[in-house]
Each structure stands twice: as C-alpha cells, then as structure tokens.
Motif scaffolding. Structure first.
Motif, PDB file in Angstrom:
ATOM      1  N   TYR A 136       0.825  -1.194   0.000  1.00 53.86           N
ATOM      2  CA  TYR A 136       0.000   0.000   0.000  1.00 53.86           C
ATOM      3  C   TYR A 136       0.871   1.261   0.000  1.00 53.86           C
ATOM      4  CZ  TYR A 136      -4.461  -2.355   0.526  1.00 53.86           C
ATOM      5  OH  TYR A 136      -5.577  -3.107   0.302  1.00 53.86           O
ATOM      6  N   ILE A 137       0.564   2.164  -0.920  1.00 56.37           N
ATOM      7  CA  ILE A 137       1.246   3.438  -1.062  1.00 56.37           C
ATOM      8  C   ILE A 137       0.259   4.541  -0.698  1.00 56.37           C
ATOM      9  CG2 ILE A 137       2.425   4.994  -2.677  1.00 56.37           C
ATOM     10  CD1 ILE A 137       3.927   2.390  -2.166  1.00 56.37           C
ATOM     11  N   ARG A 138       0.689   5.515   0.092  1.00 57.38           N
ATOM     12  CA  ARG A 138      -0.211   6.624   0.416  1.00 57.38           C
ATOM     13  C   ARG A 138      -0.084   7.698  -0.657  1.00 57.38           C
ATOM     14  NH1 ARG A 138      -3.218   7.884   4.845  1.00 57.38           N
ATOM     15  NH2 ARG A 138      -2.160   6.271   6.057  1.00 57.38           N
ATOM     16  N   ILE A 139      -1.195   8.013  -1.260  1.00 56.70           N
ATOM     17  CA  ILE A 139      -1.249   8.964  -2.366  1.00 56.70           C
ATOM     18  C   ILE A 139      -1.886  10.275  -1.903  1.00 56.70           C
ATOM     19  CG2 ILE A 139      -2.406   9.452  -4.572  1.00 56.70           C
ATOM     20  CD1 ILE A 139      -0.049   7.584  -4.873  1.00 56.70           C
ATOM     21  N   LEU A 140      -1.296  11.393  -2.289  1.00 57.28           N
ATOM     22  CA  LEU A 140      -1.940  12.690  -2.123  1.00 57.28           C
ATOM     23  C   LEU A 140      -2.683  12.984  -3.421  1.00 57.28           C
ATOM     24  CD1 LEU A 140      -2.476  15.279  -0.525  1.00 57.28           C
ATOM     25  CD2 LEU A 140      -0.407  16.244  -1.567  1.00 57.28           C
ATOM     26  N   HIS A 141      -3.981  13.080  -3.320  1.00 57.52           N
ATOM     27  CA  HIS A 141      -4.869  13.254  -4.470  1.00 57.52           C
ATOM     28  C   HIS A 141      -5.250  14.732  -4.558  1.00 57.52           C
ATOM     29  CE1 HIS A 141      -8.186  12.396  -7.218  1.00 57.52           C
ATOM     30  NE2 HIS A 141      -9.078  12.857  -6.352  1.00 57.52           N
ATOM     31  N   GLN A 142      -4.855  15.402  -5.645  1.00 61.64           N
ATOM     32  CA  GLN A 142      -5.160  16.824  -5.830  1.00 61.64           C
ATOM     33  C   GLN A 142      -5.945  17.000  -7.127  1.00 61.64           C
ATOM     34  OE1 GLN A 142      -1.794  19.562  -4.417  1.00 61.64           O
ATOM     35  NE2 GLN A 142      -0.693  17.727  -5.051  1.00 61.64           N
ATOM     36  N   VAL A 143      -7.024  17.772  -7.024  1.00 69.28           N
ATOM     37  CA  VAL A 143      -7.945  17.917  -8.151  1.00 69.28           C
ATOM     38  C   VAL A 143      -8.212  19.390  -8.443  1.00 69.28           C
ATOM     39  CG1 VAL A 143     -10.241  17.355  -9.045  1.00 69.28           C
ATOM     40  CG2 VAL A 143      -9.095  15.783  -7.462  1.00 69.28           C
ATOM     41  N   SER A 144      -8.078  19.765  -9.705  1.00 68.46           N
ATOM     42  CA  SER A 144      -8.449  21.103 -10.165  1.00 68.46           C
ATOM     43  C   SER A 144      -9.426  20.956 -11.323  1.00 68.46           C
ATOM     44  CB  SER A 144      -7.222  21.884 -10.626  1.00 68.46           C
ATOM     45  OG  SER A 144      -6.353  22.144  -9.550  1.00 68.46           O
ATOM     46  N   ILE A 145     -10.379  21.858 -11.385  1.00 68.36           N
ATOM     47  CA  ILE A 145     -11.396  21.802 -12.441  1.00 68.36           C
ATOM     48  C   ILE A 145     -10.830  22.371 -13.738  1.00 68.36           C
ATOM     49  CG2 ILE A 145     -13.657  22.673 -13.163  1.00 68.36           C
ATOM     50  CD1 ILE A 145     -14.426  22.733 -10.185  1.00 68.36           C
ATOM     51  N   LEU A 146     -11.015  21.628 -14.819  1.00 74.91           N
ATOM     52  CA  LEU A 146     -10.557  22.067 -16.136  1.00 74.91           C
ATOM     53  C   LEU A 146     -11.691  22.642 -16.977  1.00 74.91           C
ATOM     54  CD1 LEU A 146      -8.124  19.238 -17.357  1.00 74.91           C
ATOM     55  CD2 LEU A 146      -7.513  21.537 -16.599  1.00 74.91           C
ATOM     56  N   GLN A 147     -12.808  21.931 -17.027  1.00 75.22           N
ATOM     57  CA  GLN A 147     -13.919  22.344 -17.875  1.00 75.22           C
ATOM     58  C   GLN A 147     -15.234  22.291 -17.114  1.00 75.22           C
ATOM     59  OE1 GLN A 147     -13.480  19.661 -21.277  1.00 75.22           O
ATOM     60  NE2 GLN A 147     -12.820  21.410 -22.477  1.00 75.22           N
ATOM     61  N   TYR A 148     -16.059  23.320 -17.324  1.00 75.42           N
ATOM     62  CA  TYR A 148     -17.331  23.411 -16.622  1.00 75.42           C
ATOM     63  C   TYR A 148     -18.268  24.304 -17.426  1.00 75.42           C
ATOM     64  CZ  TYR A 148     -15.299  27.885 -15.265  1.00 75.42           C
ATOM     65  OH  TYR A 148     -14.718  29.134 -15.299  1.00 75.42           O
ATOM     66  N   THR A 149     -19.530  24.299 -17.049  1.00 75.24           N
ATOM     67  CA  THR A 149     -20.518  25.138 -17.717  1.00 75.24           C
ATOM     68  C   THR A 149     -20.952  26.255 -16.767  1.00 75.24           C
ATOM     69  OG1 THR A 149     -22.459  23.944 -16.908  1.00 75.24           O
ATOM     70  CG2 THR A 149     -21.374  23.084 -18.890  1.00 75.24           C
ATOM     71  N   ASN A 150     -21.716  27.176 -17.266  1.00 75.45           N
ATOM     72  CA  ASN A 150     -22.235  28.269 -16.436  1.00 75.45           C
ATOM     73  C   ASN A 150     -23.227  27.773 -15.391  1.00 75.45           C
ATOM     74  OD1 ASN A 150     -20.722  30.277 -17.699  1.00 75.45           O
ATOM     75  ND2 ASN A 150     -22.289  30.655 -19.271  1.00 75.45           N
ATOM     76  N   GLU A 151     -23.715  26.564 -15.578  1.00 78.64           N
ATOM     77  CA  GLU A 151     -24.628  25.965 -14.582  1.00 78.64           C
ATOM     78  C   GLU A 151     -23.844  25.162 -13.532  1.00 78.64           C
ATOM     79  OE1 GLU A 151     -25.211  25.713 -17.993  1.00 78.64           O
ATOM     80  OE2 GLU A 151     -26.465  27.506 -17.752  1.00 78.64           O
ATOM     81  N   LYS A 152     -22.510  25.303 -13.547  1.00 78.42           N
ATOM     82  CA  LYS A 152     -21.609  24.626 -12.600  1.00 78.42           C
ATOM     83  C   LYS A 152     -21.628  23.106 -12.755  1.00 78.42           C
ATOM     84  CE  LYS A 152     -23.245  27.096  -9.095  1.00 78.42           C
ATOM     85  NZ  LYS A 152     -23.410  27.687  -7.746  1.00 78.42           N
ATOM     86  N   GLU A 153     -21.866  22.665 -13.973  1.00 77.68           N
ATOM     87  CA  GLU A 153     -21.724  21.256 -14.296  1.00 77.68           C
ATOM     88  C   GLU A 153     -20.258  21.018 -14.650  1.00 77.68           C
ATOM     89  OE1 GLU A 153     -23.996  19.001 -14.138  1.00 77.68           O
ATOM     90  OE2 GLU A 153     -25.827  20.172 -13.900  1.00 77.68           O
ATOM     91  N   ILE A 154     -19.605  20.103 -13.943  1.00 73.45           N
ATOM     92  CA  ILE A 154     -18.179  19.839 -14.152  1.00 73.45           C
ATOM     93  C   ILE A 154     -18.019  18.720 -15.168  1.00 73.45           C
ATOM     94  CG2 ILE A 154     -15.986  19.332 -13.022  1.00 73.45           C
ATOM     95  CD1 ILE A 154     -17.463  21.905 -12.107  1.00 73.45           C
ATOM     96  N   TYR A 155     -17.192  18.968 -16.181  1.00 71.68           N
ATOM     97  CA  TYR A 155     -16.998  17.959 -17.215  1.00 71.68           C
ATOM     98  C   TYR A 155     -15.641  17.276 -17.116  1.00 71.68           C
ATOM     99  CZ  TYR A 155     -17.137  15.590 -21.708  1.00 71.68           C
ATOM    100  OH  TYR A 155     -17.126  14.626 -22.687  1.00 71.68           O
ATOM    101  N   ARG A 156     -14.578  18.034 -16.985  1.00 68.50           N
ATOM    102  CA  ARG A 156     -13.248  17.438 -16.859  1.00 68.50           C
ATOM    103  C   ARG A 156     -12.463  18.095 -15.731  1.00 68.50           C
ATOM    104  NH1 ARG A 156     -13.462  16.799 -22.707  1.00 68.50           N
ATOM    105  NH2 ARG A 156     -13.079  14.605 -23.241  1.00 68.50           N
ATOM    106  N   THR A 157     -11.643  17.271 -15.078  1.00 63.37           N
ATOM    107  CA  THR A 157     -10.747  17.765 -14.033  1.00 63.37           C
ATOM    108  C   THR A 157      -9.333  17.266 -14.305  1.00 63.37           C
ATOM    109  OG1 THR A 157     -11.200  15.846 -12.612  1.00 63.37           O
ATOM    110  CG2 THR A 157     -12.560  17.817 -12.264  1.00 63.37           C
ATOM    111  N   LEU A 158      -8.391  17.986 -13.749  1.00 64.48           N
ATOM    112  CA  LEU A 158      -6.996  17.534 -13.749  1.00 64.48           C
ATOM    113  C   LEU A 158      -6.698  16.989 -12.371  1.00 64.48           C
ATOM    114  CD1 LEU A 158      -4.016  17.323 -14.654  1.00 64.48           C
ATOM    115  CD2 LEU A 158      -3.727  19.697 -13.874  1.00 64.48           C
ATOM    116  N   CYS A 159      -6.199  15.768 -12.289  1.00 65.43           N
ATOM    117  CA  CYS A 159      -5.867  15.146 -11.009  1.00 65.43           C
ATOM    118  C   CYS A 159      -4.383  14.805 -10.987  1.00 65.43           C
ATOM    119  CB  CYS A 159      -6.691  13.880 -10.795  1.00 65.43           C
ATOM    120  SG  CYS A 159      -8.484  14.153 -10.905  1.00 65.43           S
TER     121      CYS A 159
END
Length: 257
Positions: A136-159
């Motif tokens: 088992y390896i401990r991972i730090l998971h970091q997420v930033s939003i790449l693509q979204y709509t004006n209705e705050k629907e998230i389509y793609r993220t960078l992890c």
C-alpha cells in the motif's frame, strides 16, 4: 464465496464513486467539449509537474480517464491502460468511506461557489492504494477543475497523484479545499467539524531551548557541549519534544515548526 463477496463489495464501491462523479455533470450532453485539446494539456502538464508523480485528465460525466500519464508506472507499477474501476479496486478498504465522503463533500462545496470561483479551489486529500507489488502506497490526491458550464456542471478535471508514504505513514485520510488566486483555504477541521487534531503539550523551558537549537540545525553532541549536559540527556529531551508535539520524526517536527 469469499471472492464473490469481495467482488460485490468492489463493484458497490465503484458504483457509489461513479454516482457521485456523474452528479457533477448530470445535465451535460455526452458530446460536450469533445473538441478538447488533450494533447495541448499533456504538453503543458509536462513542464509543471515534478518527477515521481503521475496525473490524469478525468472525464467526470463518464467516470473515466481521458488521459492517464505513463508516469503511473514509476509510482505504482501499473501501465497507463488501466481504467477507473481497476484503480478503485486497489484503494484500501478502510479508506474507501473517506474517499466517497470527500468526493461528495467537494461536489457539494462546488455547488455553493459562484461560477467564476470554480477554478479558484483545489481539492486535496490522501488515501492508500495497493501498487503492483501488493504494497500500500499513500497517495496525495489533488484535483483542479478544467472544464465546466455556467450551470456549474463539471466535465473534466486535472488530477495529480503524489506518493507521500514517506511523509505520512499512519493516520486517517484528511481533506482540504486549497484556495488559489487569493481565495481562502478550508481545512479538515472546518470541513469535518467532528475531527479534532491531537492536543500538543507545552514544552518545558529546557525543552524549548533544545527545540530552538534543533531548528538551528545543531546536532546532539553540539547541544550537549553548549548546555553542559550528556548526549544521553539531550536525546531524551528530543524524544520528549517529539512526543509532546505529536510528531513521529525530526522531519515532521521541523515541517510544522
């Protein structure tokens, strides 16, 4: 029978995670943003990411990797042809409830933000995942939003995934919403009010003096000569300082100093 139960449990975990992700983008048409320039993203990421990490572009609506960097082989031993289900099956069973909870909390948090602030926050939490060798390896998971709509629907993220096993060997996963471009960061205590960090005990005057010398980079022998005590006494004080400050190593102590 045991293997069937295990498979059912893994499927349930995958389905719960997928349900959380797809709720980010429930109203997006399947063909949304199909013209995304993945190759351009890959070239940009290559310049900014350090070694010994891997990253992926995550398609939230379809709960799949649109791109998984081959660096995953250096960190976990897997080829970048694996899918999300294969990956989720290798997350430590004890960390799965945290994984689902934190993904949902981030989804709920995003819904409270003005649309112009969606890219001002980065999700960060850790969990353990089994590598190809069964460790088992401990991972730090970091997420930033790449693509979204004006209705705050998230389509793609960078992890971005970093191996932090050397920094955190034990303990439960912790979450933070890291503010960028002047936004206020929100940490574990506020996101999960029931979490109470360990209380650090105050240092004695002599321990504080030794602590100050430690931060100056002094060795035990040097401190013993300066304070006219034995090295054994210095080392005992060092152990007490680590214990009182809830630290497991000198590196962790100095990192929080």
């Amino acid at each position: 029978m045991l293997s069937i139960k295990k498979e059912n449990s893994q499927s349930e975990f995958h389905n719960k995670a997928k349900d959380i992700w797809t709720r980010y983008s429930s109203s997006l048409p399947a063909e949304a943003f199909e013209a995304i320039e993945i190759e351009l993203y890959k070239e940009i990421f290559r310049y900014f990411l350090p070694e010994k990490v891997y990253y992926f572009v995550f398609n939230v609506k379809e709960a799949k990797f649109d791109y998984l960097s081959p660096d995953i082989k250096d960190v976990l031993g897997f080829d970048n042809t694996i899918d999300t289900r294969y990956y989720l099956e290798r997350i430590h069973p004890d960390d799965r409830p945290y994984f689902l909870r934190y993904e949902k909390q981030y989804r709920d948090f995003v819904k409270t933000l003005p649309v112009e602030d969606l890219t001002k926050y980065k999700l960060s939490y850790d969990f353990r995942v089994m590598n190809k060798k069964g460790k088992y390896i401990r991972i730090l998971h970091q997420v930033s939003i790449l693509q979204y709509t004006n209705e705050k629907e998230i389509y793609r993220t960078l992890c971005v995934h970093s191996d932090i096993s050397h920094l955190k060997k034990t303990g439960t996963p912790e979450i933070a919403f890291i503010g960028m471009n002047g936004a206020r960061s929100i940490y574990q205590e506020e996101i999960c009010p029931e979490y109470k960090p360990p209380v650090k005990q105050p240092l004695t005057r002599k321990e504080q003096a030794i602590f100050d010398l430690i931060r100056q980079g002094k060795k035990s022998k040097e401190m013993a000569e300066m304070l006219n005590v034995s090295v054994y006494t210095i080392n005992n004080h060092r152990k007490n300082i680590l214990k009182k400050q809830q630290c497991r190593s000198l590196q962790q102590l100095l990192a929080g100093a």
